[in-house]
Design an enzyme around this catalytic site. Structure first.
Site, PDB file in Angstrom:
ATOM      1  N   ASN A   6       0.855  -1.192   0.000  1.00 22.38           N
ATOM      2  CA  ASN A   6       0.000   0.000   0.000  1.00 22.38           C
ATOM      3  C   ASN A   6       0.888   1.238   0.000  1.00 22.38           C
ATOM      4  OD1 ASN A   6      -2.409   1.633   0.471  1.00 22.38           O
ATOM      5  ND2 ASN A   6      -1.729   1.839   2.597  1.00 22.38           N
ATOM      6  N   HIS A  27       0.950   5.198   1.338  1.00 27.45           N
ATOM      7  CA  HIS A  27       0.265   6.072   2.289  1.00 27.45           C
ATOM      8  C   HIS A  27       0.983   7.420   2.350  1.00 27.45           C
ATOM      9  CE1 HIS A  27      -2.180   7.230   5.686  1.00 27.45           C
ATOM     10  NE2 HIS A  27      -1.069   7.644   6.283  1.00 27.45           N
ATOM     11  N   SER A  36       5.014   6.645   2.339  1.00 29.57           N
ATOM     12  CA  SER A  36       5.567   5.333   2.674  1.00 29.57           C
ATOM     13  C   SER A  36       4.894   4.271   1.827  1.00 29.57           C
ATOM     14  CB  SER A  36       5.280   4.986   4.142  1.00 29.57           C
ATOM     15  OG  SER A  36       5.679   6.017   5.015  1.00 29.57           O
ATOM     16  N   ASP A  42      -2.985   1.074   7.601  1.00 33.64           N
ATOM     17  CA  ASP A  42      -1.738   1.816   7.369  1.00 33.64           C
ATOM     18  C   ASP A  42      -0.598   1.348   8.268  1.00 33.64           C
ATOM     19  OD1 ASP A  42      -3.094   3.350   5.429  1.00 33.64           O
ATOM     20  OD2 ASP A  42      -3.826   4.741   6.952  1.00 33.64           O
TER      21      ASP A  42
END
Ligand code: GAR
Length: 208
Positions: free
Chosen positions: A107, A109, A136, A145
Protein backbone atom coordinates in the site's frame (compact mmCIF):
# COMPACT_ATOMS: atom_id res chain seq x y z
CA UNK A 1 7.19 -10.93 -14.70
CA UNK A 2 5.27 -10.48 -11.47
CA UNK A 3 1.55 -10.31 -12.26
CA UNK A 4 0.15 -7.35 -10.37
CA UNK A 5 -3.37 -6.04 -9.85
CA UNK A 6 -3.92 -2.48 -8.69
CA UNK A 7 -6.88 -1.66 -6.43
CA UNK A 8 -8.21 1.90 -6.62
CA UNK A 9 -11.13 4.04 -5.48
CA UNK A 10 -10.55 7.33 -7.26
CA UNK A 11 -8.18 9.54 -9.22
CA UNK A 12 -5.58 6.84 -9.89
CA UNK A 13 -2.49 9.03 -10.24
CA UNK A 14 -0.41 6.39 -8.47
CA UNK A 15 -1.92 3.77 -10.76
CA UNK A 16 -0.74 5.94 -13.66
CA UNK A 17 2.80 6.03 -12.24
CA UNK A 18 2.76 2.23 -12.01
CA UNK A 19 1.35 1.88 -15.55
CA UNK A 20 4.10 4.16 -16.88
CA UNK A 21 6.83 2.25 -15.03
CA UNK A 22 5.54 -1.08 -16.34
CA UNK A 23 5.93 0.17 -19.91
CA UNK A 24 9.72 -0.13 -19.64
CA UNK A 25 10.59 -3.49 -21.21
CA UNK A 26 12.93 -4.47 -18.37
CA UNK A 27 10.48 -3.59 -15.58
CA UNK A 28 9.98 -6.83 -13.61
CA UNK A 29 6.20 -6.48 -13.12
CA UNK A 30 3.12 -6.17 -15.32
CA UNK A 31 -0.37 -4.97 -14.43
CA UNK A 32 -2.93 -7.64 -15.30
CA UNK A 33 -5.99 -5.94 -13.84
CA UNK A 34 -7.30 -2.80 -12.18
CA UNK A 35 -10.11 -3.23 -9.67
CA UNK A 36 -12.23 -0.40 -8.31
CA UNK A 37 -14.91 -0.40 -5.62
CA UNK A 38 -16.41 2.69 -7.26
CA UNK A 39 -17.79 2.74 -10.80
CA UNK A 40 -16.92 6.44 -11.20
CA UNK A 41 -13.22 6.11 -10.30
CA UNK A 42 -11.19 8.20 -12.74
CA UNK A 43 -8.41 5.63 -12.58
CA UNK A 44 -10.60 3.18 -14.54
CA UNK A 45 -10.15 5.40 -17.63
CA UNK A 46 -6.40 5.37 -17.16
CA UNK A 47 -6.45 1.57 -17.11
CA UNK A 48 -8.66 1.38 -20.19
CA UNK A 49 -6.42 3.84 -22.04
CA UNK A 50 -3.49 1.56 -21.29
CA UNK A 51 -5.38 -1.52 -22.48
CA UNK A 52 -5.56 -3.09 -19.01
CA UNK A 53 -8.62 -5.13 -17.94
CA UNK A 54 -10.80 -3.50 -15.34
CA UNK A 55 -13.34 -4.75 -12.84
CA UNK A 56 -15.78 -2.79 -10.71
CA UNK A 57 -17.01 -4.46 -7.59
CA UNK A 58 -19.43 -2.54 -5.42
CA UNK A 59 -19.86 -3.16 -1.70
CA UNK A 60 -23.62 -2.58 -1.90
CA UNK A 61 -23.97 -5.76 -3.96
CA UNK A 62 -22.72 -7.87 -1.06
CA UNK A 63 -24.20 -8.56 2.37
CA UNK A 64 -20.94 -7.94 4.24
CA UNK A 65 -17.27 -7.12 3.98
CA UNK A 66 -16.12 -10.75 4.05
CA UNK A 67 -18.23 -11.77 1.07
CA UNK A 68 -17.18 -8.64 -0.83
CA UNK A 69 -13.53 -9.43 -0.13
CA UNK A 70 -13.97 -13.08 -1.15
CA UNK A 71 -15.48 -12.00 -4.46
CA UNK A 72 -12.55 -9.67 -4.96
CA UNK A 73 -10.05 -12.49 -4.36
CA UNK A 74 -11.95 -14.63 -6.86
CA UNK A 75 -11.76 -11.91 -9.54
CA UNK A 76 -8.09 -11.28 -8.80
CA UNK A 77 -7.13 -14.93 -8.94
CA UNK A 78 -9.07 -15.56 -12.13
CA UNK A 79 -6.89 -12.93 -13.80
CA UNK A 80 -3.70 -14.65 -12.64
CA UNK A 81 -2.88 -11.99 -10.04
CA UNK A 82 0.08 -12.88 -7.87
CA UNK A 83 0.53 -9.53 -6.17
CA UNK A 84 -1.64 -6.54 -5.18
CA UNK A 85 -0.83 -2.83 -5.10
CA UNK A 86 -3.33 -0.70 -3.21
CA UNK A 87 -3.31 2.75 -4.77
CA UNK A 88 -5.82 5.01 -3.06
CA UNK A 89 -8.13 2.09 -2.29
CA UNK A 90 -10.18 3.76 0.43
CA UNK A 91 -11.78 0.73 2.05
CA UNK A 92 -10.67 -1.31 5.02
CA UNK A 93 -9.94 -4.92 4.13
CA UNK A 94 -11.10 -7.92 6.16
CA UNK A 95 -8.47 -9.83 8.17
CA UNK A 96 -9.25 -12.86 5.97
CA UNK A 97 -8.35 -10.94 2.79
CA UNK A 98 -5.22 -9.49 4.38
CA UNK A 99 -4.10 -12.97 5.52
CA UNK A 100 -4.78 -14.49 2.12
CA UNK A 101 -2.55 -11.90 0.44
CA UNK A 102 -0.01 -11.66 3.27
CA UNK A 103 3.37 -10.45 1.99
CA UNK A 104 1.79 -10.25 -1.49
CA UNK A 105 0.01 -6.92 -0.98
CA UNK A 106 1.49 -3.44 -0.58
CA UNK A 107 0.00 0.00 0.00
CA UNK A 108 1.09 3.59 -0.45
CA UNK A 109 0.27 6.07 2.29
CA UNK A 110 0.82 9.84 2.28
CA UNK A 111 2.86 10.18 5.48
CA UNK A 112 6.08 8.98 7.02
CA UNK A 113 4.59 6.01 8.84
CA UNK A 114 4.17 5.16 11.65
CA UNK A 115 3.30 8.86 11.93
CA UNK A 116 -0.17 9.91 10.77
CA UNK A 117 -1.98 6.75 9.73
CA UNK A 118 -5.55 7.37 8.50
CA UNK A 119 -6.99 10.36 6.70
CA UNK A 120 -6.12 14.05 6.40
CA UNK A 121 -2.40 13.37 6.82
CA UNK A 122 -1.15 16.64 5.33
CA UNK A 123 -3.21 18.87 7.59
CA UNK A 124 -2.20 16.78 10.61
CA UNK A 125 1.51 17.00 9.70
CA UNK A 126 1.19 20.80 9.39
CA UNK A 127 -0.73 21.06 12.67
CA UNK A 128 1.98 19.04 14.40
CA UNK A 129 4.62 21.51 13.18
CA UNK A 130 6.50 18.88 11.17
CA UNK A 131 9.40 20.16 9.05
CA UNK A 132 9.58 16.86 7.19
CA UNK A 133 6.68 14.93 5.77
CA UNK A 134 6.42 12.38 2.97
CA UNK A 135 5.05 9.03 1.95
CA UNK A 136 5.57 5.33 2.67
CA UNK A 137 5.11 2.06 0.84
CA UNK A 138 4.50 -0.90 3.12
CA UNK A 139 3.23 -4.47 3.20
CA UNK A 140 -0.35 -4.64 4.44
CA UNK A 141 -1.19 -5.97 7.89
CA UNK A 142 -4.50 -6.09 9.78
CA UNK A 143 -4.24 -2.64 11.30
CA UNK A 144 -4.88 0.24 8.88
CA UNK A 145 -1.74 1.82 7.37
CA UNK A 146 0.57 -0.51 9.27
CA UNK A 147 3.01 -3.21 8.22
CA UNK A 148 6.66 -3.66 7.21
CA UNK A 149 7.90 -0.51 5.45
CA UNK A 150 9.65 -1.07 2.11
CA UNK A 151 10.55 2.54 1.33
CA UNK A 152 9.84 6.12 2.20
CA UNK A 153 10.32 9.47 0.50
CA UNK A 154 10.77 12.61 2.56
CA UNK A 155 9.47 16.02 1.53
CA UNK A 156 10.39 19.28 3.25
CA UNK A 157 7.56 21.31 4.74
CA UNK A 158 7.95 24.89 3.51
CA UNK A 159 6.89 28.09 5.24
CA UNK A 160 3.47 29.01 3.92
CA UNK A 161 2.53 25.44 2.98
CA UNK A 162 -1.11 24.53 3.23
CA UNK A 163 -2.51 21.00 2.95
CA UNK A 164 -2.96 21.41 -0.82
CA UNK A 165 0.55 22.63 -1.62
CA UNK A 166 2.08 20.03 0.67
CA UNK A 167 -0.02 17.19 -0.71
CA UNK A 168 0.90 18.02 -4.29
CA UNK A 169 4.63 17.80 -3.48
CA UNK A 170 4.10 14.58 -1.53
CA UNK A 171 2.12 13.20 -4.47
CA UNK A 172 5.07 13.80 -6.81
CA UNK A 173 7.22 11.84 -4.38
CA UNK A 174 4.60 9.06 -4.27
CA UNK A 175 4.82 8.70 -8.04
CA UNK A 176 8.57 8.04 -7.79
CA UNK A 177 8.43 5.91 -4.66
CA UNK A 178 5.69 3.45 -5.60
CA UNK A 179 7.22 2.10 -8.84
CA UNK A 180 10.62 1.98 -7.17
CA UNK A 181 9.31 -0.13 -4.28
CA UNK A 182 7.35 -2.42 -6.59
CA UNK A 183 10.49 -2.96 -8.64
CA UNK A 184 12.50 -3.92 -5.55
CA UNK A 185 9.84 -6.44 -4.52
CA UNK A 186 9.43 -7.85 -8.04
CA UNK A 187 13.18 -8.34 -8.35
CA UNK A 188 13.10 -10.41 -5.16
CA UNK A 189 15.21 -7.88 -3.30
CA UNK A 190 12.81 -7.49 -0.37
CA UNK A 191 12.67 -10.03 2.43
CA UNK A 192 9.94 -9.71 5.03
CA UNK A 193 10.70 -11.06 8.46
CA UNK A 194 7.81 -10.59 10.86
CA UNK A 195 7.16 -6.88 10.98
CA UNK A 196 10.23 -5.51 9.25
CA UNK A 197 11.74 -5.59 5.78
CA UNK A 198 15.27 -6.15 4.65
CA UNK A 199 16.26 -4.70 1.26
CA UNK A 200 19.18 -6.37 -0.51
CA UNK A 201 21.96 -3.91 -1.29
CA UNK A 202 19.81 -0.78 -1.13
CA UNK A 203 19.07 2.08 1.12
CA UNK A 204 15.36 2.37 1.79
CA UNK A 205 15.07 6.16 1.79
CA UNK A 206 14.44 8.10 -1.38
CA UNK A 207 14.90 11.87 -1.59
CA UNK A 208 13.34 13.11 -4.81
C1 GAR B 1 -2.66 9.01 -2.53
O1 GAR B 1 -2.15 10.19 -1.97
C2 GAR B 1 -2.43 7.83 -1.59
O2 GAR B 1 -1.21 7.91 -0.91
C3 GAR B 1 -3.59 7.98 -0.64
O3 GAR B 1 -4.67 8.33 -1.47
C4 GAR B 1 -4.20 9.07 -2.59
C5 GAR B 1 -4.71 8.42 -3.85
O4 GAR B 1 -4.39 9.22 -4.98
N1 GAR B 1 -3.84 6.77 0.09
C6 GAR B 1 -4.24 6.72 1.35
O5 GAR B 1 -4.51 7.71 2.00
C7 GAR B 1 -4.36 5.33 1.94
N2 GAR B 1 -4.46 5.38 3.38
P1 GAR B 1 -4.41 8.60 -6.42
O6 GAR B 1 -5.78 7.93 -6.60
O7 GAR B 1 -4.23 9.76 -7.34
O8 GAR B 1 -3.29 7.59 -6.52
Amino acid sequence: KLKVSVLISGRGSNLQALIDACRAPDFPAEIVMVVSNRPDAQGLFRAQAAGISTAVIEPRDFPDKVSFDRAMTEILESSGTGFICLAGFMRLLSPEFVDHWRDRMINIHPSLLPLFPGLDTHRRALDAGMRLHGCSVHFVRHEMDSGPIIGQAAVAVLDGDDPDSLSSRVLEAEHLLYPWCLELVARGMVTVTGDTCRIAGHTTALSP
